[in-house]
Write a protein that holds these residues in place. Structure first.
Motif, PDB file in Angstrom:
ATOM      1  N   ALA A 157       0.822  -1.207   0.000  1.00  0.00           N
ATOM      2  CA  ALA A 157       0.000   0.000   0.000  1.00  0.00           C
ATOM      3  C   ALA A 157       0.859   1.262   0.000  1.00  0.00           C
ATOM      4  N   GLY A 158       2.158   1.094   0.244  1.00  0.00           N
ATOM      5  CA  GLY A 158       3.081   2.177  -0.018  1.00  0.00           C
ATOM      6  C   GLY A 158       3.028   3.352   0.922  1.00  0.00           C
ATOM      7  N   ARG A 159       2.716   3.126   2.191  1.00  0.00           N
ATOM      8  CA  ARG A 159       2.773   4.225   3.154  1.00  0.00           C
ATOM      9  C   ARG A 159       4.209   4.384   3.611  1.00  0.00           C
ATOM     10  N   PRO A 160       4.758   5.585   3.551  1.00  0.00           N
ATOM     11  CA  PRO A 160       6.148   5.749   3.979  1.00  0.00           C
ATOM     12  C   PRO A 160       6.325   5.325   5.436  1.00  0.00           C
ATOM     13  N   GLY A 161       7.350   4.567   5.716  1.00  0.00           N
ATOM     14  CA  GLY A 161       7.610   4.102   7.067  1.00  0.00           C
ATOM     15  C   GLY A 161       6.756   2.930   7.491  1.00  0.00           C
ATOM     16  N   ASP A 162       5.885   2.483   6.628  1.00  0.00           N
ATOM     17  CA  ASP A 162       4.979   1.393   6.995  1.00  0.00           C
ATOM     18  C   ASP A 162       5.013   0.315   5.906  1.00  0.00           C
ATOM     19  N   LEU A 163       6.190   0.116   5.312  1.00  0.00           N
ATOM     20  CA  LEU A 163       6.276  -0.826   4.199  1.00  0.00           C
ATOM     21  C   LEU A 163       6.082  -2.254   4.684  1.00  0.00           C
ATOM     22  N   GLY A 164       5.403  -3.044   3.881  1.00  0.00           N
ATOM     23  CA  GLY A 164       5.260  -4.460   4.173  1.00  0.00           C
ATOM     24  C   GLY A 164       4.161  -4.792   5.155  1.00  0.00           C
ATOM     25  N   ARG A 165       3.358  -3.807   5.549  1.00  0.00           N
ATOM     26  CA  ARG A 165       2.295  -4.097   6.516  1.00  0.00           C
ATOM     27  C   ARG A 165       0.904  -4.032   5.883  1.00  0.00           C
ATOM     28  N   ARG A 166       0.645  -2.984   5.148  1.00  0.00           N
ATOM     29  CA  ARG A 166      -0.666  -2.862   4.511  1.00  0.00           C
ATOM     30  C   ARG A 166      -0.524  -3.141   3.021  1.00  0.00           C
ATOM     31  N   HIS A 167      -1.516  -3.804   2.461  1.00  0.00           N
ATOM     32  CA  HIS A 167      -1.442  -4.159   1.044  1.00  0.00           C
ATOM     33  C   HIS A 167      -2.701  -3.768   0.313  1.00  0.00           C
ATOM     34  N   THR A 168      -2.529  -3.331  -0.916  1.00  0.00           N
ATOM     35  CA  THR A 168      -3.658  -3.013  -1.776  1.00  0.00           C
ATOM     36  C   THR A 168      -3.912  -4.199  -2.690  1.00  0.00           C
ATOM     37  N   VAL A 169      -5.182  -4.559  -2.849  1.00  0.00           N
ATOM     38  CA  VAL A 169      -5.546  -5.604  -3.790  1.00  0.00           C
ATOM     39  C   VAL A 169      -6.336  -4.946  -4.908  1.00  0.00           C
ATOM     40  N   LEU A 170      -5.989  -5.265  -6.140  1.00  0.00           N
ATOM     41  CA  LEU A 170      -6.613  -4.633  -7.302  1.00  0.00           C
ATOM     42  C   LEU A 170      -7.335  -5.684  -8.118  1.00  0.00           C
ATOM     43  N   LEU A 171      -8.468  -5.280  -8.651  1.00  0.00           N
ATOM     44  CA  LEU A 171      -9.245  -6.177  -9.504  1.00  0.00           C
ATOM     45  C   LEU A 171      -9.584  -5.421 -10.773  1.00  0.00           C
ATOM     46  N   HIS A 172      -9.393  -6.052 -11.921  1.00  0.00           N
ATOM     47  CA  HIS A 172      -9.803  -5.443 -13.180  1.00  0.00           C
ATOM     48  C   HIS A 172     -10.677  -6.437 -13.931  1.00  0.00           C
ATOM     49  N   VAL A 173     -11.906  -6.021 -14.217  1.00  0.00           N
ATOM     50  CA  VAL A 173     -12.826  -6.876 -14.961  1.00  0.00           C
ATOM     51  C   VAL A 173     -13.369  -6.071 -16.141  1.00  0.00           C
ATOM     52  N   VAL A 174     -13.954  -6.780 -17.099  1.00  0.00           N
ATOM     53  CA  VAL A 174     -14.315  -6.139 -18.365  1.00  0.00           C
ATOM     54  C   VAL A 174     -15.762  -6.445 -18.715  1.00  0.00           C
ATOM     55  N   ASN A 175     -16.453  -5.409 -19.191  1.00  0.00           N
ATOM     56  CA  ASN A 175     -17.749  -5.612 -19.822  1.00  0.00           C
ATOM     57  C   ASN A 175     -17.480  -5.781 -21.310  1.00  0.00           C
ATOM     58  N   PRO A 176     -17.591  -7.020 -21.829  1.00  0.00           N
ATOM     59  CA  PRO A 176     -17.157  -7.256 -23.208  1.00  0.00           C
ATOM     60  C   PRO A 176     -18.060  -6.603 -24.260  1.00  0.00           C
ATOM     61  N   LEU A 177     -19.309  -6.327 -23.916  1.00  0.00           N
ATOM     62  CA  LEU A 177     -20.202  -5.721 -24.913  1.00  0.00           C
ATOM     63  C   LEU A 177     -19.908  -4.228 -25.063  1.00  0.00           C
ATOM     64  N   GLN A 178     -19.757  -3.553 -23.918  1.00  0.00           N
ATOM     65  CA  GLN A 178     -19.427  -2.118 -23.978  1.00  0.00           C
ATOM     66  C   GLN A 178     -17.940  -1.896 -24.239  1.00  0.00           C
ATOM     67  N   GLN A 179     -17.142  -2.948 -24.124  1.00  0.00           N
ATOM     68  CA  GLN A 179     -15.697  -2.870 -24.293  1.00  0.00           C
ATOM     69  C   GLN A 179     -15.086  -1.871 -23.310  1.00  0.00           C
ATOM     70  N   ARG A 180     -15.497  -2.020 -22.053  1.00  0.00           N
ATOM     71  CA  ARG A 180     -14.962  -1.135 -21.012  1.00  0.00           C
ATOM     72  C   ARG A 180     -14.496  -1.966 -19.834  1.00  0.00           C
ATOM     73  N   GLY A 181     -13.441  -1.502 -19.213  1.00  0.00           N
ATOM     74  CA  GLY A 181     -12.916  -2.191 -18.044  1.00  0.00           C
ATOM     75  C   GLY A 181     -13.315  -1.477 -16.773  1.00  0.00           C
ATOM     76  N   LEU A 182     -13.371  -2.225 -15.684  1.00  0.00           N
ATOM     77  CA  LEU A 182     -13.697  -1.652 -14.378  1.00  0.00           C
ATOM     78  C   LEU A 182     -12.593  -2.048 -13.411  1.00  0.00           C
ATOM     79  N   SER A 183     -12.079  -1.059 -12.697  1.00  0.00           N
ATOM     80  CA  SER A 183     -11.016  -1.328 -11.733  1.00  0.00           C
ATOM     81  C   SER A 183     -11.538  -1.074 -10.329  1.00  0.00           C
ATOM     82  N   VAL A 184     -11.359  -2.041  -9.445  1.00  0.00           N
ATOM     83  CA  VAL A 184     -11.793  -1.931  -8.055  1.00  0.00           C
ATOM     84  C   VAL A 184     -10.584  -2.239  -7.169  1.00  0.00           C
TER      85      VAL A 184
END
Lengths: 194, 439
Positions: free
Chosen positions: A61-88
Motif C-alpha cells: 500500500a506504499g505508506r512511507p515508514g509502513d512498508l510491508g504491513r498494509r497491502h492493496t488488492v486490485l481487480l480489473h474486470v471487463v464488460n465485453p459488450l461495452q468494451q470497457r474495463g472496471l477497476s476496483v
C-alpha cells in the motif's frame, strides 16, 4: 476496451455509495472496504455486465515508514459488450482477510492464490487455498517489501560488478548487489573465514 | 511380477496404493497390472516432451477417461517482478523481455508503453511504426512455434520441422533488425534503443515474400490431413461463457466466437490505421484454434507490409534529454553495444555529456508517482502491465497480467471428461509459455 474506464467506475459508485472513486492518468478506480469486496464483485458482474474476468493483483500500500504491513488488492474486470474495463481496489491491514471472489469469476482463483503466497495475504473462502507457484518448503512471501533476498546474501554475486574488481583484493569494499540488506542483517559468506 | 516387467514398469507400494513408474511403450502392461483399481492417478511431467515446457499435469483416470485434471506450475518461477523493483526503469526492459521468451517484443512494448503513460510522453512516429512492425514479426514467430510444438506433441513431426524452419527465418530477421534473436531489449521507454538498419525495408519485403510462398505448405501438410483433423476437431472445447469467467483471451477466446482483439478493441501504437481482420470461429475446439493461428499469421503479414510502407525517416527516441538514453548504440559482432566512436567523443570532447550519460545510466530517470494498466494483444492474448511508481528512479511494483498464466486455468474444463490423448491436444492449443506463466 478502455482499461479502468471512468464510466463503469461511476456506475459502480452509484450502486455502492460507500465506495470512493479516484482517477489518475486517465484511469479510474473505485476504492472499497474489504468487507464490501465480494459485494462489489457481484455488483460488477450482475449489474454492470462485467462478465469477463481480467486480472487480480496485489501491491504494497506504499505508506512511507509502513512498508510491508498494509497491502492493496486490485481487480480489473471487463464488460465485453461495452468494451470497457472496471477497476476496483481495496486495502488490507495486517489482520484483514481477503474475501475470495473465485465464486464470482472462476478465473480469480489462481490470481488470489498467487497474491496470497507472494504477499502473505489471508484468504477467506478460497476453494483451493494451496500454494500455486512456490514450493511448500518456501519460507516467506517474496514480493513483500520487507522480504530479504537471503539467497543473495549467502551466495556471492557471480561476475564482477565493477571493472577491475576481483575477490583477491579484500581491501576494497565490495559493492552490494541490488536487494541485499545492509550488514546489520547478519553475516555473509565472503566474510566467513572458513 | 516378472523381471521383464521390472525393466519397464517399476512398481512400489505406498500408503496411497501401488505406484507405477512408466517409461515407455508399456502402458498396456501397467493397465494389466493395475487392473481392478478403478481409479488411476497419472502424473505427466514436469519434464515431459508433451507438456509444453516445465508444466506438470496430474490426471485422475477411469479407464482412459479423465475425471479430474490439474496443472502444477511454478517450476520456472524466476522472480522477475521482484527483480525489476531493484533496477531502474530502463533496465526493467531487459528483465521483462525474458518472461514470455516466445513474445519478447510484446513484453518490451507493453512495459515501455506503461512507463510512457506515467511519464506522459508520446514516442515518435517512426518508433511507433517500428514497434508495430517488430511485434507482428514476433507474432508470426510465436504462432509458428505454437504450430510446431503442437504438431510435435500430436506426433506430426514434419509439422514441427516446418514450423521451426520458418521460425528460423523470423529469428534471422529479428536478429538483423535488433541485433539479437531473443531477449532483444530493443524497445525502451521513450522509443527504441537505436534506429532500424538501413536495409530494413528490403529485408522485411524479402521475408514477407518468402512467408507468402511457404505458408500454403501448412495447408497442404496439416489442414487437410485427416489424422491432424481427427486429433483436434471437437477436442478441448471451451465455450465463450467459460472463457469469459476464466479470463481466457487470445486465439482460445476468438475460437469461441468473440472477436476480442485489443488491437481493435483498444487500439494502441496506431493499430486503428492498419487494415487487418480478426479471424474468429464458433467451433471452440483445438482445430479452430489451429486455423485461427494460421490465419493470424496471414493477417500479421498484411500489417507488416503496411507498416514497412509507412516507415518514414525520423527520430526513434523522444527529444527529452532527461529520458532519452544518451548513449549511441551499434550492432556489432556480439550483438548490441555502446558505439565506441560515441564513447570516444563524449570522453574526449564533452564533459557535460559524460556527466549526463553517467547519471542517466547509473541512476536512471524519475517517473511521476502513480499507477497505470496498459494491455496489448500478444500472440497468446491480453498481455498487460500494471506499473506502480512512487516517483523514484525504480518501479515500486510491476505486475504482469500474463496470458499464459491466465489461460492455463482452462486446462481442466477443456480436458475433464475426455481421453488422455485429448489432454495433450488441449494443452497444445492453449499454447502456454511457462517462462511467462511462472514469471
Amino acid at each position: 476496451m478502455t482499461a479502468a474506464s471512468p464510466e463503469l467506475a461511476a456506475r459502480l459508485q452509484e450502486l455502492l455509495p460507500s465506495g470512493v472513486t479516484k482517477a489518475a492518468f486517465g484511469q479510474s478506480w473505485v476504492q472499497v472496504e474489504p468487507a464490501e469486496w465480494h459485494t462489489a464483485a457481484a455488483l460488477a458482474r450482475d449489474e454492470l455486465g462485467c462478465l469477463m474476468f481480467d486480472w487480480l493483483g496485489a501491491e504494497d500500500a506504499g505508506r512511507p515508514g509502513d512498508l510491508g504491513r498494509r497491502h492493496t488488492v486490485l481487480l480489473h474486470v471487463v464488460n465485453p459488450l461495452q468494451q470497457r474495463g472496471l477497476s476496483v481496489r481495496t486495502e488490507l491491514g495486517p489482520e484483514d482477510e481477503l474475501p475470495s471472489i473465485a465464486g464470482v469469476w472462476a478465473g480469480a482463483a489462481w490470481h488470489e492464490r498467487e497474491a496470497a503466497e507472494m504477499f502473505g495475504l489471508a484468504l477467506a473462502g478460497q476453494p483451493e487455498p494451496a500454494r500455486l507457484l512456490l514450493p511448500d518448503s518456501f519460507v516467506g512471501h517474496p514480493l513483500r517489501k520487507d522480504f530479504v533476498l537471503a539467497a543473495r546474501v549467502v551466495r556471492p554475486w557471480p561476475g564482477g560488478l565493477e571493472p577491475g574488481e576481483s575477490s583477491s583484493a579484500p581491501s576494497r569494499r565490495r559493492l552490494a548487489p541490488p536487494g541485499v540488506p545492509d550488514p546489520s542483517w547478519g553475516p555473509r559468506r565472503e566474510e566467513d573465514p572458513r | 511380477m516378472s523381471t521383464e516387467h521390472e525393466t519397464y514398469a517399476h512398481e512400489r507400494e505406498t500408503t496411497e496404493g501401488p505406484v507405477f513408474t512408466v517409461t515407455g511403450g508399456d502402458w498396456d502392461e501397467v493397465i494389466e497390472e493395475a487392473a481392478g483399481n478403478e481409479r488411476i492417478v497419472m502424473n505427466l511431467g514436469p519434464q515431459h516432451p508433451s507438456t509444453h515446457g516445465v508444466l506438470r499435469l496430474v490426471l485422475e483416470l477411469e479407464g482412459e477417461t479423465v475425471t479430474q485434471g490439474r496443472t502444477v506450475i511454478g517450476y520456472l518461477h524466476t522472480g522477475i517482478e521482484k527483480n525489476v523493483e531493484y533496477r531502474n526503469w530502463t533496465q526493467g526492459v531487459t528483465f521483462v523481455t525474458r518472461m514470455d521468451y516466445l513474445a519478447p517484443l510484446f513484453n518490451e512494448a507493453a512495459y515501455c508503453m506503461s512507463v510512457e503513460k506515467l511519464l506522459g510522453i508520446t514516442v515518435p512516429q517512426r518508433a511507433q511504426t517500428a514497434r508495430v512492425l517488430l511485434m507482428e514479426i514476433n507474432r508470426i514467430g510465436s504462432h509458428l512455434v505454437a504450430l510446431a510444438t503442437g504438431g510435435m506433441e500430436l506426433g506430426a513431426l514434419t509439422g514441427m520441422t516446418a514450423g521451426f524452419r520458418e521460425r528460423e527465418e523470423v529469428l534471422h530477421l529479428l536478429e538483423h533488425l535488433t541485433g539479437l534473436r531473443m531477449n532483444h531489449a530493443y524497445i525502451r521507454p521513450g522509443g527504441l534503443a537505436q534506429d532500424l538498419p538501413a536495409d530494413t525495408v528490403q529485408k522485411v519485403r524479402e521475408f514477407t515474400k518468402l512467408m507468402h510462398k511457404r505458408l500454403p505448405d501448412y495447408d497442404k501438410l496439416l489442414t487437410g490431413q485427416p489424422i491432424w483433423r481427427n486429433r483436434m476437431a471437437g477436442v478441448g472445447v471451451l465455450p465463450v461463457d467459460a472463457c469469459l469467467a476464466l479470463g481466457i483471451t487470445g486465439p482460445i477466446l476468438r475460437s469461441a466466437g468473440l472477436a476480442w482483439d485489443l488491437r481493435k478493441t483498444e487500439p494502441y501504437l496506431g493499430y486503428e490505421n492498419y487494415e487487418f481482420e480478426v479471424p474468429t470461429s464458433t467451433d471452440a475446439d483445438c482445430f479452430a484454434r489451429y486455423l485461427l493461428r494460421l490465419e493470424e499469421i496471414h493477417q500479421s503479414l498484411r500489417i507488416i507490409e503496411q507498416a514497412v510502407d509507412r516507415l518514414e525517416p525520423g527520430p526513434v527516441m523522444v527529444e527529452d534529454a532527461k529520458i532519452a538514453w544518451p548513449a549511441q548504440l551499434t550492432i556489432g559482432a556480439d550483438g548490441m553495444g555502446n558505439s565506441l566512436e560515441h564513447v570516444r567523443k563524449i570522453m574526449g570532447q564533452s564533459m557535460e555529456s559524460l556527466i549526463h550519460h553517467f547519471k542517466l545510466v547509473t541512476e536512471g530517470f524519475a517517473v511521476p508517482a502513480g499507477q497505470v494498466y496498459v494491455p496489448v494483444e500478444s500472440p497468446r492474448g491480453e498481455l498487460g502491465y500494471h506499473v506502480v511508481s512512487d516517483g523514484g528512479t525504480r518501479p515500486m511494483r510491476v505486475h504482469v497480467r500474463e496470458p499464459s498464466f491466465v489461460n492455463l486455468q482452462s486446462m481442466p474444463p477443456m480436458s475433464e471428461g475426455g481421453m488422455v490423448a485429448d489432454v495433450i491436444a488441449a494443452v497444445a492449443s492453449i499454447d502456454p509459455v511457462m517462462g511467462g506463466c511462472d514469471r
